[in-house]
Scaffold this motif. Structure first.
Motif, short mmCIF file in Angstrom:
data_model
loop_
_atom_site.label_atom_id
_atom_site.label_comp_id
_atom_site.label_asym_id
_atom_site.label_seq_id
_atom_site.Cartn_x
_atom_site.Cartn_y
_atom_site.Cartn_z
N PRO A 201 27.85 44.31 14.90
CA PRO A 201 27.73 45.49 14.04
C PRO A 201 27.28 45.11 12.64
O PRO A 201 27.51 43.99 12.17
CB PRO A 201 29.16 46.05 14.02
CG PRO A 201 29.79 45.53 15.27
CD PRO A 201 29.19 44.17 15.47
N LEU A 202 26.62 46.04 11.98
CA LEU A 202 26.19 45.83 10.60
C LEU A 202 27.40 45.51 9.72
O LEU A 202 28.43 46.16 9.80
CB LEU A 202 25.52 47.09 10.05
CG LEU A 202 24.03 47.30 10.38
CD1 LEU A 202 23.63 48.73 10.03
CD2 LEU A 202 23.16 46.31 9.63
N GLY A 203 27.28 44.45 8.90
CA GLY A 203 28.35 44.06 7.99
C GLY A 203 29.46 43.28 8.64
O GLY A 203 30.51 43.04 8.03
N SER A 204 29.24 42.83 9.91
CA SER A 204 30.29 42.09 10.61
C SER A 204 29.76 40.72 11.04
O SER A 204 28.55 40.54 11.27
CB SER A 204 30.74 42.86 11.85
OG SER A 204 31.62 42.09 12.64
N ASN A 205 30.66 39.75 11.14
CA ASN A 205 30.31 38.43 11.67
C ASN A 205 30.78 38.27 13.12
O ASN A 205 30.58 37.24 13.73
CB ASN A 205 30.96 37.33 10.82
CG ASN A 205 30.37 37.29 9.42
OD1 ASN A 205 29.16 37.46 9.25
ND2 ASN A 205 31.22 37.08 8.41
N GLU A 206 31.40 39.33 13.63
CA GLU A 206 31.98 39.28 14.96
C GLU A 206 30.95 39.69 16.02
O GLU A 206 30.24 40.67 15.87
CB GLU A 206 33.18 40.23 15.04
CG GLU A 206 33.84 40.28 16.40
CD GLU A 206 34.91 41.36 16.48
OE1 GLU A 206 35.54 41.49 17.54
OE2 GLU A 206 35.11 42.07 15.47
N LEU A 207 30.88 38.90 17.09
CA LEU A 207 30.01 39.24 18.22
C LEU A 207 30.85 39.93 19.29
O LEU A 207 31.95 39.50 19.62
CB LEU A 207 29.37 37.98 18.79
CG LEU A 207 28.37 37.26 17.87
CD1 LEU A 207 27.91 35.95 18.50
CD2 LEU A 207 27.17 38.15 17.58
N ILE A 208 30.31 41.00 19.84
CA ILE A 208 31.02 41.79 20.85
C ILE A 208 30.21 41.80 22.14
O ILE A 208 29.04 42.18 22.16
CB ILE A 208 31.24 43.23 20.36
CG1 ILE A 208 31.99 43.25 19.03
CG2 ILE A 208 31.98 44.06 21.41
CD1 ILE A 208 32.03 44.62 18.38
N LYS A 209 30.84 41.35 23.23
CA LYS A 209 30.18 41.36 24.53
C LYS A 209 30.09 42.80 25.06
O LYS A 209 31.07 43.55 25.02
CB LYS A 209 30.96 40.51 25.54
CG LYS A 209 30.70 39.02 25.43
CD LYS A 209 29.33 38.68 26.02
CE LYS A 209 29.07 37.16 26.02
NZ LYS A 209 27.73 36.86 26.55
#
Length: 337
Positions: free
Chosen positions: A118-126
């Motif tokens: 997501p924009l503004g996030s460093n997290e990757l979501i499967k």
């Protein structure tokens, strides 16, 4: 034409292969995407669609991938993107050809890795979604012009479904008209209206540049002007391009009706010389369908008329369009049972 399309859709429904639907505006591209979703094992999961031409790049990225609070001006809370929302389901990306180069790169990464950020996030979501894309422009041509990424094209285009314009599959028009009449009746909780053969014939003579969408809107408006529960030619007076008068199909106006008349003369009487109980024109039509295994294309070719004019004659004489119903009707009329 549509039978081939639906057969292809049926074969690829349960696969995970990405699908690109190509066709003019109004041909029913989203209907194909919905058919792929709701007839598959993903049917109980979300189906979401997004028009890639309707939003500027930043908003489109936020819609697809989501954003975190504070990612940009007015981002006052976290938002889940459509790809994450549709996890387990299907995402339909319409007008994919209008996607910017930057968005093409981000969509390619998602298709390769199966994960979003997501924009503004460093997290990757499967995320597990089936992607169905569509456009009214040929992506292969856009690749040659440098306007679309070739690697993204091959990721999106596992299978191509080409939707022909309505003018090239006029045999579908009577079925579509009946479908829309039933749909409107269901929406309004009323009995379906009927359509007079001469009105249907008028519709068959129009090229429908807006395709199925234009046809549906036309039928919807015409229902306001029905006469005693039936759509007649006057019901379509609001559409000047339809009510300007009928013209014969080119194949007929150029002399294509002559073979029909010749065959009618040939079969005008029984061997015993008695007059036929059916009109000459109707008998010739029915015999052509019977002798060619109810294949409308072959029957039209044998009669020396266009396929479109064959449908006009079938409607005029009450011959069902459906092959099964047609077979029963023709055999009963000709005494072949």
């Amino acid at each position: 034409a549509m039978l081939e399309v639906l057969s292809l859709v049926d074969r690829i429904t349960e696969t995970t292969v990405p699908v690109w639907v190509y066709g003019e505006s109004g041909t029913g591209k989203e209907m194909i995407a919905r058919a792929l979703h709701f007839n598959s094992s993903r049917a109980k999961k979300p189906f979401v669609s997004e028009n890639c031409a309707a939003l500027p790049e930043t908003l489109l990225e936020s819609e697809l991938f989501g954003h975190k609070k504070g990612a940009f001006t007015h981002a006052d809370r976290d938002k889940k993107g459509l790809l994450e929302y549709a996890n387990g389901g299907t995402v339909f990306l319409d007008e994919i050809a209008d996607m910017s180069a930057t968005m093409q790169a981000k969509l390619l990464r998602f298709l390769q890795e199966g994960e979003i950020r997501p924009l503004g996030s460093n997290e990757l979501i499967k995320v597990d979604v089936r992607v169905v894309s569509a456009s009214n422009r040929d992506l292969s041509e856009l690749i040659g012009e440098g306007k679309f990424r070739e690697d993204l094209y091959y990721r999106l285009n596992g299978v191509t479904v080409v939707l022909p314009p309505l003018r090239e599959r006029m045999e579908d028009l009577p079925i579509l008209v009946q479908h829309f009449l039933k749909k409107l009746a269901k929406d309004e909780k009323k009995e379906p209206l009927e359509i007079a053969p001469e009105a249907l014939e008028m519709l068959m003579e129009y090229p429908w540049p807006g395709n199925v969408r234009e046809l549906e809107n036309t039928i919807r408006t015409a229902c306001l002007f029905h006469q005693k529960g039936k759509l007649v030619p006057k019901s379509f007076n609001f559409k000047k391009t339809l009510s300007g008068g009928l013209t014969l199909p080119k194949a007929v106006s150029a002399g294509g009706a002559a073979p029909v008349k010749a065959m009618a003369a040939k079969h005008a009487k029984t061997p015993g010389g008695a007059a036929q109980p059916l009109s000459d024109e109707k008998r010739i039509l029915l015999e052509a369908l019977f002798e060619h295994g109810y294949h409308k294309g072959l029957a039209a070719q044998a009669l020396g008329i266009s396929r479109r004019y064959l449908y006009t004659q079938m409607m005029r004489h009450g011959v069902p369009i459906s092959r099964i119903e047609m077979k029963s009707f023709v055999e009963e009329q000709l005494g072949k049972k």
